[in-house]
Design an enzyme around this catalytic site. Structure first.
Site, PDB file in Angstrom:
ATOM      1  N   HIS A 119       0.729  -1.307   0.129  1.00  0.00           N
ATOM      2  CA  HIS A 119      -0.126  -0.044  -0.130  1.00  0.00           C
ATOM      3  C   HIS A 119       0.878   1.227  -0.020  1.00  0.00           C
ATOM      4  CE1 HIS A 119      -3.706   2.326   1.774  1.00  0.00           C
ATOM      5  NE2 HIS A 119      -3.049   3.039   0.785  1.00  0.00           N
ATOM      6  N   GLU A 131       1.011   7.868  -3.863  1.00  0.00           N
ATOM      7  CA  GLU A 131       1.728   7.398  -2.899  1.00  0.00           C
ATOM      8  C   GLU A 131       2.840   8.361  -2.808  1.00  0.00           C
ATOM      9  OE1 GLU A 131       1.042   5.212  -0.295  1.00  0.00           O
ATOM     10  OE2 GLU A 131      -0.809   5.370  -1.378  1.00  0.00           O
ATOM     11  N   HIS A 148       3.153  10.784   0.010  1.00  0.00           N
ATOM     12  CA  HIS A 148       4.262  10.179   1.240  1.00  0.00           C
ATOM     13  C   HIS A 148       5.664  10.249   0.819  1.00  0.00           C
ATOM     14  CE1 HIS A 148       0.897   8.802   3.641  1.00  0.00           C
ATOM     15  NE2 HIS A 148       0.245   8.160   2.447  1.00  0.00           N
TER      16      HIS A 148
END
Length: 228
Positions: free
Chosen positions: A63, A117, A121
């Site tokens: 993930h 992502e 992040h």
């Protein structure tokens, strides 16, 4: 002897270089490395959509690799000027499709997922991991923490049966060497099920560590492990 103007200019350049380094550096303490079980992602009221490359293998998928702080807070969207560039990870494309597949609807090729992502992040760790390194590191971590193999070796299989939360955590702790955090979701019938496994990685992204802090959500004492 240098003039005062030259010395002042040199000092200004040093200060600007220092500020540039400070602006690029991100302040975080560790990473969460999160893997999710596709059977639990899909076995909900909202269901799922397989990627355009086809149904993924019945294995835990990545993930994300998320910078976090010891107090439970986390940085996000740290550099709007560093957008995801598919060309930078073109050599990883097939591995990303196998190990970091999107299950969101409508069906996609993974680009939107990986872009999200990285930009939310990954940019917060760009002083340590450039874009290619970020994705390569996550792929390497998955190889070092083969959650499905660890669980099946302990007799915990994705067959729809219920297992104790303590047995799942214990199997992963024994197999990987570090205590995991288990996140659950609810299936279409309202049963609690194994959804995501969190492991912690040091701030250099080089080794697993014991988690300084866990998320707050709780699982039931018995949770299902659905097939995919």
């Amino acid at each position: 002897m240098e003039s005062k103007g030259s010395i002042l200019m040199l000092l200004k350049l040093v200060v600007l270089q220092y500020l540039a380094v400070v602006c690029v550096s991100q302040d975080f303490d560790f990473f969460y490395f999160v893997q999710q079980w596709p059977g639990s992602y899909c076995d909900t009221k909202s269901s799922c959509c397989y990627p355009t490359s086809g149904k993924p293998a019945a294995d835990f998928g990545i993930h994300g690799l998320w910078p976090n702080n010891n107090d439970g807070s986390y940085p996000s969207n740290c550099d709007s000027n560093n957008a995801f560039q598919p060309s930078l990870v073109s050599d990883l494309r097939s591995s990303l499709q196998r190990n970091w597949a999107t299950l969101a609807c409508p069906s996609g090729n993974g680009i939107e997922f990986w872009s999200h992502e990285w930009e939310k992040h990954g940019t917060c760790s760009e002083s340590i991991l450039e874009q290619h390194d970020y994705f390569q590191t996550a792929l390497n971590l998955k190889q070092r923490a083969n959650i499905l193999r660890v669980l099946t070796n302990a007799g915990i299989a994705p067959n729809g049966n219920a297992y104790s939360l303590s047995s799942i955590k214990g199997a992963i702790k024994q197999g990987v060497g570090y205590t995991p955090y288990i996140e659950c979701n609810v299936d279409s019938s309202g049963n609690s099920q194994l959804y995501q496994v969190y492991l912690c990685v040091d701030a250099s992204a080089s080794r697993f560590i014991e988690c300084p802090v866990f998320p707050n959500a709780k699982c039931a004492s018995q949770i299902q492990f659905p097939p995919f």
